[in-house]
Enzyme design. Structure first.
Site, PDB file in Angstrom:
ATOM      1  N   ARG A  64      75.223 -43.655 -23.900  1.00 28.37           N
ATOM      2  CA  ARG A  64      75.980 -43.436 -22.710  1.00 28.37           C
ATOM      3  C   ARG A  64      75.792 -44.811 -21.716  1.00 28.37           C
ATOM      4  O   ARG A  64      74.670 -44.903 -21.244  1.00 28.37           O
ATOM      5  CB  ARG A  64      75.572 -42.124 -21.694  1.00 28.37           C
ATOM      6  N   THR A 117      79.057 -46.427 -15.925  1.00 30.89           N
ATOM      7  CA  THR A 117      80.253 -45.857 -16.261  1.00 30.89           C
ATOM      8  C   THR A 117      80.122 -44.476 -16.846  1.00 30.89           C
ATOM      9  O   THR A 117      81.111 -43.632 -16.510  1.00 30.89           O
ATOM     10  CB  THR A 117      81.149 -46.748 -17.394  1.00 30.89           C
ATOM     11  N   ASP A 135      65.996 -35.619 -20.209  1.00 23.67           N
ATOM     12  CA  ASP A 135      66.559 -36.297 -21.324  1.00 23.67           C
ATOM     13  C   ASP A 135      66.012 -35.709 -22.721  1.00 23.67           C
ATOM     14  O   ASP A 135      64.799 -35.623 -22.912  1.00 23.67           O
ATOM     15  CB  ASP A 135      66.160 -37.691 -21.050  1.00 23.67           C
ATOM     16  N   ASP A 162      64.303 -38.479 -25.067  1.00 28.58           N
ATOM     17  CA  ASP A 162      63.047 -38.770 -24.447  1.00 28.58           C
ATOM     18  C   ASP A 162      61.933 -37.767 -24.790  1.00 28.58           C
ATOM     19  O   ASP A 162      60.915 -37.875 -25.093  1.00 28.58           O
ATOM     20  CB  ASP A 162      63.226 -39.145 -23.125  1.00 28.58           C
TER      21      ASP A 162
END
Length: 209
Positions: A104, A108, A200, A203
Site C-alpha cells: 500500500r 495514496t 500491522d 509486522d
C-alpha cells in the site's frame, strides 16, 4: 451475488481477541493466526465438490464421499497473508498455492502490484484469497482483479479483521465474491488503519516495524 459471513464461533472469537493484545508475542501471534485460519477454513471449504469413491474397510467394500480432485487454490496476499496459509493447508494439504504481492502506497493508500504467481489451471479451481486485514479494500479488490484477469472465476476472500469501508469497496468491485470475516470492526482512522484492529498484521507476524 456474493455473501458476507462474520464468524460467531466461540473459539474464533476468543483467539481473535488474543491477537488484538499489543503484548502478544510474535510467536503467539503467529500461532494464533494459523489456528484462526484453520478454524475459519472448516466453514470456508464447506462447499468443496465431493465424489463417490469405493474403498475397502477391514470388513467390507463401501462407497464413500471424498473430495473430487485437487480443485482448491489458496492465494495469500503478500506478506501478511502467508501467516494464514498453513492453517488452510492443514485441512486441504493437496491445495495449490499461488501468491499476489501488493503493497500500500503510504501517501495514496492505493495498492501497487510487485508479484503475481498463480497455478496454470486457476480457472478450474475454487480460489481462496487470504489477507488478515481488510482495511481500505484496495489491496483485496486489486488481488481479486489480478486473479480474474488470469482466468479465476470462483473466488472467496478470507480475513481476520475487517472495516466496513473495506467490505464495501470489495463488495462493490467484486459482487460475486464471498467474504469471510473473523471480526468486523468499527472504522478506519486517518492513516487507513482499522480501529480497534490489531496494528500491522505483517509486522506482528514477522517481528518487523
Amino acid at each position: 451475488m456474493g455473501q458476507i459471513y462474520v464468524f460467531d464461533h466461540p473459539l474464533i472469537q476468543h483467539k481473535t481477541a488474543m491477537i488484538r493484545y499489543k503484548s502478544t508475542s510474535v510467536k503467539d501471534f503467529r500461532e494464533l493466526v494459523k489456528e484462526i485460519a484453520m478454524l475459519m477454513g472448516y466453514e470456508v471449504t464447506r462447499n468443496l465438490p465431493l465424489e463417490d469413491v469405493e474403498i475397502e474397510t477391514p470388513l467390507s467394500k463401501v462407497s464413500v464421499k471424498m473430495l473430487a480432485g485437487n480443485d482448491l487454490a489458496i492465494v495469500p496476499i503478500l506478506r501478511a497473508g502467508l501467516g494464514m496459509v498453513d492453517g488452510f493447508l492443514n485441512l486441504v494439504p493437496t491445495a495449490k498455492v499461488g501468491f499476489v504481492g501488493l503493497y500500500r502506497d503510504p501517501n495514496t493508500h492505493l495498492p501497487v502490484e510487485y508479484y503475481c504467481k498463480l497455478p496454470d489451471d486457476i480457472g478450474r479451481r475454487q480460489v481462496i484469497v487470504l489477507d488478515p486485514m481488510l482495511a481500505t479494500g484496495g489491496s483485496a479488490a486489486a488481488a481479486v482483479e489480478f486473479i480474474k484477469n488470469r482466468g479465476g472465476t470462483k473466488i472467496s476472500f478470507v480475513c481476520l479483521i475487517a472495516a466496513p469501508e473495506g467490505i464495501d469497496v470489495l463488495q462493490k468491485a467484486h459482487p460475486d465474491v464471498d467474504i469471510y470475516i473473523a471480526a468486523k470492526d468499527s472504522h478506519l482512522n486517518d492513516h487507513a488503519y482499522i480501529v480497534p484492529g490489531l496494528g500491522d498484521a505483517g509486522d506482528r507476524l514477522y517481528g518487523t516495524k
